[in-house]
Design an enzyme around this catalytic site. Structure first.
Site, PDB file in Angstrom:
ATOM      1  N   GLY A  46       0.838  -1.193   0.000  1.00 38.87           N
ATOM      2  CA  GLY A  46       0.000   0.000   0.000  1.00 38.87           C
ATOM      3  C   GLY A  46       0.870   1.237   0.000  1.00 38.87           C
ATOM      4  N   GLN A  51       2.683   9.933   2.045  1.00 41.35           N
ATOM      5  CA  GLN A  51       4.038   9.368   2.148  1.00 41.35           C
ATOM      6  C   GLN A  51       4.968   9.870   1.045  1.00 41.35           C
ATOM      7  OE1 GLN A  51       2.247   5.225   2.569  1.00 41.35           O
ATOM      8  NE2 GLN A  51       4.133   4.991   3.727  1.00 41.35           N
ATOM      9  N   LEU A  92       6.401   1.698   4.886  1.00 37.18           N
ATOM     10  CA  LEU A  92       7.522   2.139   4.049  1.00 37.18           C
ATOM     11  C   LEU A  92       8.125   3.436   4.586  1.00 37.18           C
ATOM     12  CD1 LEU A  92       5.912   1.353   0.570  1.00 37.18           C
ATOM     13  CD2 LEU A  92       7.587  -0.022   1.839  1.00 37.18           C
TER      14      LEU A  92
END
Ligand code: K1U
Ligand code: ZN
Length: 169
Positions: A46, A51, A92
């Protein structure tokens, strides 16, 4: 297509609350395809626009083993939640760390696609966890916010140290 830079905790930009997407144009389609390329390359299951330092309410995901089931959710809203489950999560933006987080087990979500058309999906298991994790990003929230201050502070210090080492190299 382009690979986008993923922000790492504790970057303050990860705390930005994303704005609704109102324009469904070619630029949005380019952002969606760049986010998929970035997510698959990472690799991840995802990625939220927050981000990659784009503060719009948009996420991409693909929880399939074969990486052949891409989904894009724009302006997602949770309509219903059912049950609770605990799962180990990674991020991440917090590379190298996994923590157990408790979330709703099943959810029903309303969102728009890249054309602006509304749709609804029901999700459970990893897909439900992933959607909730990515929707947290759109609120400036990270999975490390669910753990103790002590653990979060340790992770922050280690990632800050790593960043300094990378900058010196
Ligand atoms: O939001 C993100 O940073 C992406 C994150 C999503 C996520 C993972 C696990 C539980 C909830 C949400 C990731 O993709 S971390 C990497 C990861 O889990 C993975 C990577 C490769 C193969 C399988 C999983
Ligand atoms: Zn994440």
């Amino acid at each position: 297509m382009a690979l986008l830079n993923i922000l790492h905790f504790p970057d303050p930009r990860l705390r930005t609350i994303a704005e609704a997407v109102t324009i469904f144009d070619e630029d949005l389609k380019t952002l969606v395809s760049d986010m998929f390329e970035t997510m698959y390359e990472a690799p991840g299951i995802g990625l939220a626009a927050t981000q990659v330092d784009v503060h719009k309410r948009l996420l991409v995901m693909d929880v399939s083993e074969e990486k052949n089931n891409p989904k894009v959710l724009i302006n997602p809203e949770i309509l219903e939640k059912e049950g609770e489950e605990e799962m180990d999560e990674g991020c991440l933006s917090v590379p190298g760390y996994y923590e157990t987080v408790r979330r709703a087990e099943k959810i029903r979500v309303r969102a728009q696609d890249a054309h602006g058309d509304f749709f609804e999906i029901s999700a459970d298991g990893l897909e439900a966890v992933c959607i909730q994790h990515e929707m947290d990003h759109l609120e400036g929230k990270l999975f490390v916010d669910y753990i103790s201050n002590l653990k979060r502070d340790r992770i922050r210090k280690k990632l800050e140290k790593l960043k300094k080492q990378e900058q010196r190299a």
